[in-house]
Structures are given as C-alpha cells and as structure tokens.
Design a protein around this motif. Structure first.
Motif, PDB file in Angstrom:
ATOM      1  N   MET A 242       0.859  -1.181   0.000  1.00  0.00           N
ATOM      2  CA  MET A 242       0.000   0.000   0.000  1.00  0.00           C
ATOM      3  C   MET A 242       0.899   1.236   0.000  1.00  0.00           C
ATOM      4  SD  MET A 242      -3.124   0.752   2.628  1.00  0.00           S
ATOM      5  CE  MET A 242      -4.353   2.008   2.260  1.00  0.00           C
ATOM      6  N   LEU A 243       0.713   2.091  -1.003  1.00  0.00           N
ATOM      7  CA  LEU A 243       1.605   3.233  -1.206  1.00  0.00           C
ATOM      8  C   LEU A 243       0.803   4.527  -1.224  1.00  0.00           C
ATOM      9  CD1 LEU A 243       3.574   1.593  -4.136  1.00  0.00           C
ATOM     10  CD2 LEU A 243       4.425   1.866  -1.801  1.00  0.00           C
ATOM     11  N   ALA A 244       1.335   5.536  -0.565  1.00  0.00           N
ATOM     12  CA  ALA A 244       0.683   6.845  -0.531  1.00  0.00           C
ATOM     13  C   ALA A 244       0.960   7.606  -1.817  1.00  0.00           C
ATOM     14  CB  ALA A 244       1.174   7.646   0.676  1.00  0.00           C
ATOM     15  N   LEU A 245      -0.073   8.197  -2.388  1.00  0.00           N
ATOM     16  CA  LEU A 245       0.075   9.019  -3.587  1.00  0.00           C
ATOM     17  C   LEU A 245       0.478  10.434  -3.193  1.00  0.00           C
ATOM     18  CD1 LEU A 245      -3.079   7.787  -5.514  1.00  0.00           C
ATOM     19  CD2 LEU A 245      -0.710   7.439  -6.223  1.00  0.00           C
ATOM     20  N   PRO A 246       1.388  11.057  -3.934  1.00  0.00           N
ATOM     21  CA  PRO A 246       1.850  12.405  -3.579  1.00  0.00           C
ATOM     22  C   PRO A 246       0.711  13.419  -3.463  1.00  0.00           C
ATOM     23  CG  PRO A 246       3.290  11.435  -5.227  1.00  0.00           C
ATOM     24  CD  PRO A 246       2.130  10.504  -5.084  1.00  0.00           C
ATOM     25  N   GLY A 247      -0.326  13.289  -4.290  1.00  0.00           N
ATOM     26  CA  GLY A 247      -1.409  14.262  -4.253  1.00  0.00           C
ATOM     27  C   GLY A 247      -2.559  13.893  -3.342  1.00  0.00           C
ATOM     28  N   GLY A 248      -2.417  12.822  -2.577  1.00  0.00           N
ATOM     29  CA  GLY A 248      -3.493  12.366  -1.699  1.00  0.00           C
ATOM     30  C   GLY A 248      -4.116  11.085  -2.216  1.00  0.00           C
ATOM     31  N   GLY A 249      -4.441  10.181  -1.319  1.00  0.00           N
ATOM     32  CA  GLY A 249      -4.983   8.884  -1.700  1.00  0.00           C
ATOM     33  C   GLY A 249      -3.932   7.792  -1.599  1.00  0.00           C
ATOM     34  N   TRP A 250      -4.364   6.570  -1.852  1.00  0.00           N
ATOM     35  CA  TRP A 250      -3.485   5.413  -1.733  1.00  0.00           C
ATOM     36  C   TRP A 250      -3.711   4.481  -2.911  1.00  0.00           C
ATOM     37  CZ3 TRP A 250      -0.316   4.933   2.630  1.00  0.00           C
ATOM     38  CH2 TRP A 250      -0.609   5.811   3.690  1.00  0.00           C
ATOM     39  N   ILE A 251      -2.649   3.799  -3.325  1.00  0.00           N
ATOM     40  CA  ILE A 251      -2.798   2.706  -4.271  1.00  0.00           C
ATOM     41  C   ILE A 251      -2.232   1.444  -3.645  1.00  0.00           C
ATOM     42  CG2 ILE A 251      -2.878   4.010  -6.422  1.00  0.00           C
ATOM     43  CD1 ILE A 251       0.084   3.511  -6.774  1.00  0.00           C
ATOM     44  N   VAL A 252      -2.886   0.333  -3.921  1.00  0.00           N
ATOM     45  CA  VAL A 252      -2.449  -0.962  -3.416  1.00  0.00           C
ATOM     46  C   VAL A 252      -2.013  -1.783  -4.615  1.00  0.00           C
ATOM     47  CG1 VAL A 252      -3.083  -3.008  -2.106  1.00  0.00           C
ATOM     48  CG2 VAL A 252      -4.101  -0.789  -1.520  1.00  0.00           C
ATOM     49  N   ASP A 253      -0.722  -2.072  -4.683  1.00  0.00           N
ATOM     50  CA  ASP A 253      -0.165  -2.856  -5.783  1.00  0.00           C
ATOM     51  C   ASP A 253      -0.178  -4.319  -5.386  1.00  0.00           C
ATOM     52  OD1 ASP A 253       1.052  -3.583  -8.127  1.00  0.00           O
ATOM     53  OD2 ASP A 253       3.075  -3.074  -7.466  1.00  0.00           O
ATOM     54  N   THR A 254      -0.801  -5.159  -6.204  1.00  0.00           N
ATOM     55  CA  THR A 254      -0.906  -6.584  -5.910  1.00  0.00           C
ATOM     56  C   THR A 254      -0.028  -7.377  -6.872  1.00  0.00           C
ATOM     57  OG1 THR A 254      -2.802  -6.889  -7.392  1.00  0.00           O
ATOM     58  CG2 THR A 254      -3.276  -6.296  -5.105  1.00  0.00           C
ATOM     59  N   PRO A 255       0.407  -8.581  -6.476  1.00  0.00           N
ATOM     60  CA  PRO A 255       1.179  -9.410  -7.407  1.00  0.00           C
ATOM     61  C   PRO A 255       0.363  -9.755  -8.638  1.00  0.00           C
ATOM     62  CG  PRO A 255       1.319 -10.255  -5.159  1.00  0.00           C
ATOM     63  CD  PRO A 255       0.258  -9.200  -5.166  1.00  0.00           C
ATOM     64  N   GLY A 256       1.035  -9.924  -9.773  1.00  0.00           N
ATOM     65  CA  GLY A 256       0.329 -10.341 -10.978  1.00  0.00           C
ATOM     66  C   GLY A 256      -0.379 -11.666 -10.740  1.00  0.00           C
ATOM     67  N   ILE A 257      -1.625 -11.775 -11.182  1.00  0.00           N
ATOM     68  CA  ILE A 257      -2.407 -12.977 -10.896  1.00  0.00           C
ATOM     69  C   ILE A 257      -2.784 -13.678 -12.187  1.00  0.00           C
ATOM     70  CG2 ILE A 257      -3.335 -12.162  -8.705  1.00  0.00           C
ATOM     71  CD1 ILE A 257      -5.838 -11.283 -10.170  1.00  0.00           C
ATOM     72  N   ARG A 258      -2.887 -14.992 -12.121  1.00  0.00           N
ATOM     73  CA  ARG A 258      -3.335 -15.795 -13.245  1.00  0.00           C
ATOM     74  C   ARG A 258      -4.727 -16.353 -13.005  1.00  0.00           C
ATOM     75  NH1 ARG A 258       1.056 -16.052 -16.383  1.00  0.00           N
ATOM     76  NH2 ARG A 258       3.121 -16.448 -15.504  1.00  0.00           N
ATOM     77  N   SER A 259      -5.233 -16.238 -11.791  1.00  0.00           N
ATOM     78  CA  SER A 259      -6.557 -16.768 -11.497  1.00  0.00           C
ATOM     79  C   SER A 259      -7.222 -15.900 -10.443  1.00  0.00           C
ATOM     80  CB  SER A 259      -6.471 -18.218 -11.007  1.00  0.00           C
ATOM     81  OG  SER A 259      -5.793 -18.287  -9.777  1.00  0.00           O
ATOM     82  N   PHE A 260      -8.550 -15.928 -10.451  1.00  0.00           N
ATOM     83  CA  PHE A 260      -9.329 -15.166  -9.480  1.00  0.00           C
ATOM     84  C   PHE A 260     -10.546 -16.001  -9.146  1.00  0.00           C
ATOM     85  CE2 PHE A 260      -8.840 -10.589  -8.307  1.00  0.00           C
ATOM     86  CZ  PHE A 260      -9.692 -10.608  -7.220  1.00  0.00           C
ATOM     87  N   GLY A 261     -10.403 -16.896  -8.161  1.00  0.00           N
ATOM     88  CA  GLY A 261     -11.494 -17.785  -7.791  1.00  0.00           C
ATOM     89  C   GLY A 261     -12.669 -17.022  -7.208  1.00  0.00           C
ATOM     90  N   LEU A 262     -13.884 -17.442  -7.542  1.00  0.00           N
ATOM     91  CA  LEU A 262     -15.086 -16.728  -7.137  1.00  0.00           C
ATOM     92  C   LEU A 262     -16.078 -17.630  -6.405  1.00  0.00           C
ATOM     93  CD1 LEU A 262     -15.671 -14.705 -10.434  1.00  0.00           C
ATOM     94  CD2 LEU A 262     -14.625 -13.875  -8.327  1.00  0.00           C
ATOM     95  N   ALA A 263     -15.559 -18.634  -5.693  1.00  0.00           N
ATOM     96  CA  ALA A 263     -16.457 -19.555  -4.992  1.00  0.00           C
ATOM     97  C   ALA A 263     -17.296 -18.836  -3.940  1.00  0.00           C
ATOM     98  CB  ALA A 263     -15.649 -20.678  -4.339  1.00  0.00           C
ATOM     99  N   HIS A 264     -16.839 -17.692  -3.466  1.00  0.00           N
ATOM    100  CA  HIS A 264     -17.536 -16.990  -2.381  1.00  0.00           C
ATOM    101  C   HIS A 264     -18.658 -16.085  -2.870  1.00  0.00           C
ATOM    102  CE1 HIS A 264     -14.446 -14.314  -3.978  1.00  0.00           C
ATOM    103  NE2 HIS A 264     -15.150 -13.300  -3.522  1.00  0.00           N
TER     104      HIS A 264
END
Length: 330
Positions: A242-264
């Motif tokens: 989680m990184l702070a943006l210079p102008g305000g706000g945050w971005i969360v950088d996630t690892p590159g993904i090959r799958s996104f399970g949706l069982a939930h």
C-alpha cells in the motif's frame, strides 16, 4: 483402614497440581493503544504507518485466528517508535468498510481476503503484449461488485492496439475506463485515484509496476518483461503493498495474478450491483440465479418486452457465467 502405600513408596507423595490461570472476564483495556494502518504483510510481520512512522508489529494472541491484511486500520501497543529492532503488537482490528476476497480456485471453499477498506478496484489490462484476457477482467469485476467497490478499467499500451475492440465489450456495463500508454500524460489517472484507496489488479506484464513507479516516484517497484514465446509476464511484485500518492490517496499494488477464484460470490449479491436489472427480477421464482438457462427469469421477460437493453442483460450474464468457468485463462 490401613493405607495401601507407606511413606517409603513413591505413590505416597501427592502429585503436583496443574497450574492454571484464574479465570476472569476482565480484558485489557489498551488505553494506551494508538491507531495504525497496515501497509504490507510479510511472513507474520506487519508494517504499519503510525502517524508518519513505519512500525513493525506482530499480531497479539487474543486476536486468535483473526486475519490482519493490507488496508486494515488497527490499534497497536508497545514500542511504536519505528526504531530498528523494535516490535509492537496489534491488539485490535477496526471494522472494515469493504473486503476484497478471492479463492485460489472456483472449488476452493477457503476465502482469502486480499485487501480491506479499499474504495475502488482498478483492473489493469494491456491491449497487446500480452494480449488482453477478458475472462480475468470479468472475474475481477465480479469480485469488485461483490465487495461493494467501484470497478474501473485501465487499459495500457494503447500505442500497440486499438482499445475500441475491448471497450465495446464492457461499455454496456457502465464500467468507467481510462486508456493510457508508455510515456503518456497521467493527469487523468491521478485524478481518478486522488483521495481514494485503489487496488490495482491484473496479469503480470500489463504495466502495473511501471504505472506505480510513475505515480509514486520513490516506490521503486521492479519492472518485468513479457516472454515472447508464451506471451506472459514475469511476476515482479511478490506481495501486496500500500503506497501513498503524492497528491493524496493510496494505491495498493498486488502481485500479478493468473486466477481469481469466485467460490464466495452469490448470484444475488452480483445482481444487486445493477439496480436496473435487479428491479426486473422481483418476480423471479425462488432460487433463480438469473442465468441463461433459468426458466421464467424476469430478465428474459424484460428482454421480450423491451424494458431492458438486451446487450446489458447479456453482459451481466457473461459476468454471472464467469463464476462457473475455470479460473485459469490461457
């Protein structure tokens, strides 16, 4: 009656009693606890921001198996100086406003919380090198709607391919989008992210790390390259940051993904993200999933009567089908 054992027998001596702590309903008040924000997690250790300091912490035992993830707002006690070698304790996790979940596969019953308290999910997709993978985009959108987050489509490498082909697939869903390319002005991207907590997800090689480095100059995220044979990128981010943006706000950088399970994800949760279509399903039979094969679904009646845009219905059902398809997108 004479005792069986004499004072010379080992069994004569009384066994030591088990030591137990006295039970009490009192719990520590932690009046001295301070607030912190979890910015990354690494093997059971948590990096927090406490005011303007980076503090290393561990989870306290009373939290039990309760998970602590990036984006959590927590209360922490102990040494919060941030000095090297110090370690504080997380004693409480505040209630989460949103929770982005995924499962490893569609048949995996175990949900994994990716990020907490984010307001929008930015799905980063390259228009070429590597080729866009609509199935993963669909699944990320489903996860965003289920989490109550605003989805945004960010298309990179527009200098290599026309974005219209991909945009035409998602325009009927009303998903906001931005198109960019290497070296382009990022003013619109900064405006989109300003004063929000935004999670970036996407396949390896789509340009997430390059984008993060441009938005947060001191981030120093490693940039990977796409394999010319497989068309896939190499994983450069290995953990959530989680990184702070210079102008305000945050971005969360996630690892590159090959799958996104949706069982939930439940179908009723998905359609609630589309109020216009949800209204048309009020007369559906109980248990209707609103899919293509459902008999007497209100969406079919709305299509026949012209009350709904058939393209929008088809787009929604494509997202619904994404729950059932394999998480792998080759």
């Amino acid at each position: 009656m004479r005792s069986r054992y004499t004072e010379h027998d080992q069994e004569h001596y009384e066994r030591p009693r088990r030591r137990t702590r006295p039970r009490t309903k009192d719990r520590p008040s932690y009046d001295d606890a301070v607030d912190g924000l979890v910015v990354t997690v690494d093997r059971g250790r948590f990096t927090l921001l406490v005011e303007d300091r980076r503090v290393m912490a561990m989870k306290s035992r009373p939290l039990g198996r309760k998970g602590v993830v990036v984006g959590d707002r927590v209360r922490v006690v102990g040494d919060v100086s941030g000095d090297e070698g110090t370690l504080a304790r997380i004693v409480e996790v505040h209630e989460r406003s949103t929770v982005l979940r995924r499962t490893a596969d569609d048949d995996d019953p175990v949900e994994r919380v990716v990020v907490a308290n984010a307001s929008q999910l930015v799905v980063v997709a390259a228009l070429a090198d590597p080729e866009p993978r609509p199935r993963l985009i669909d699944r990320a959108l489903v996860a965003a709607y289920d989490a109550g987050m605003q989805p945004v489509l960010l298309l990179t490498k527009a200098d290599l391919a026309d974005p219209e082909t991909l945009l035409s697939t998602y325009r009927s869903l009303g998903v906001p989008y931005l198109v960019t390319q290497r070296g382009a002005d990022l003013t619109e991207v900064r405006e989109l992210l300003a004063d929000r907590v935004s999670v970036l997800v996407g396949h390896s090689g789509v340009g997430k790390s390059t984008l993060v480095n441009a938005l947060v100059p001191d981030a120093h995220r490693e940039v990977g390259h796409v394999n010319a044979v497989t068309g896939r990128g190499r994983h450069t981010s290995t953990s959530v940051w989680m990184l702070a943006l210079p102008g305000g706000g945050w971005i969360v950088d996630t690892p590159g993904i090959r799958s996104f399970g949706l069982a939930h994800v439940r179908p009723e949760r998905l359609i609630e993200a589309f109020p216009d279509l949800d209204e048309m399903t009020e007369e559906c039979p109980r248990g209707c999933s609103h899919g293509t094969e459902e008999p007497e679904c209100g969406l079919d009646a709305a299509r026949e009567s012209g009350a709904a845009d058939p393209i929008r219905i088809d787009s929604f059902r494509r997202l619904l089908d994404a729950r059932e398809r394999s998480a792998e997108d080759h």
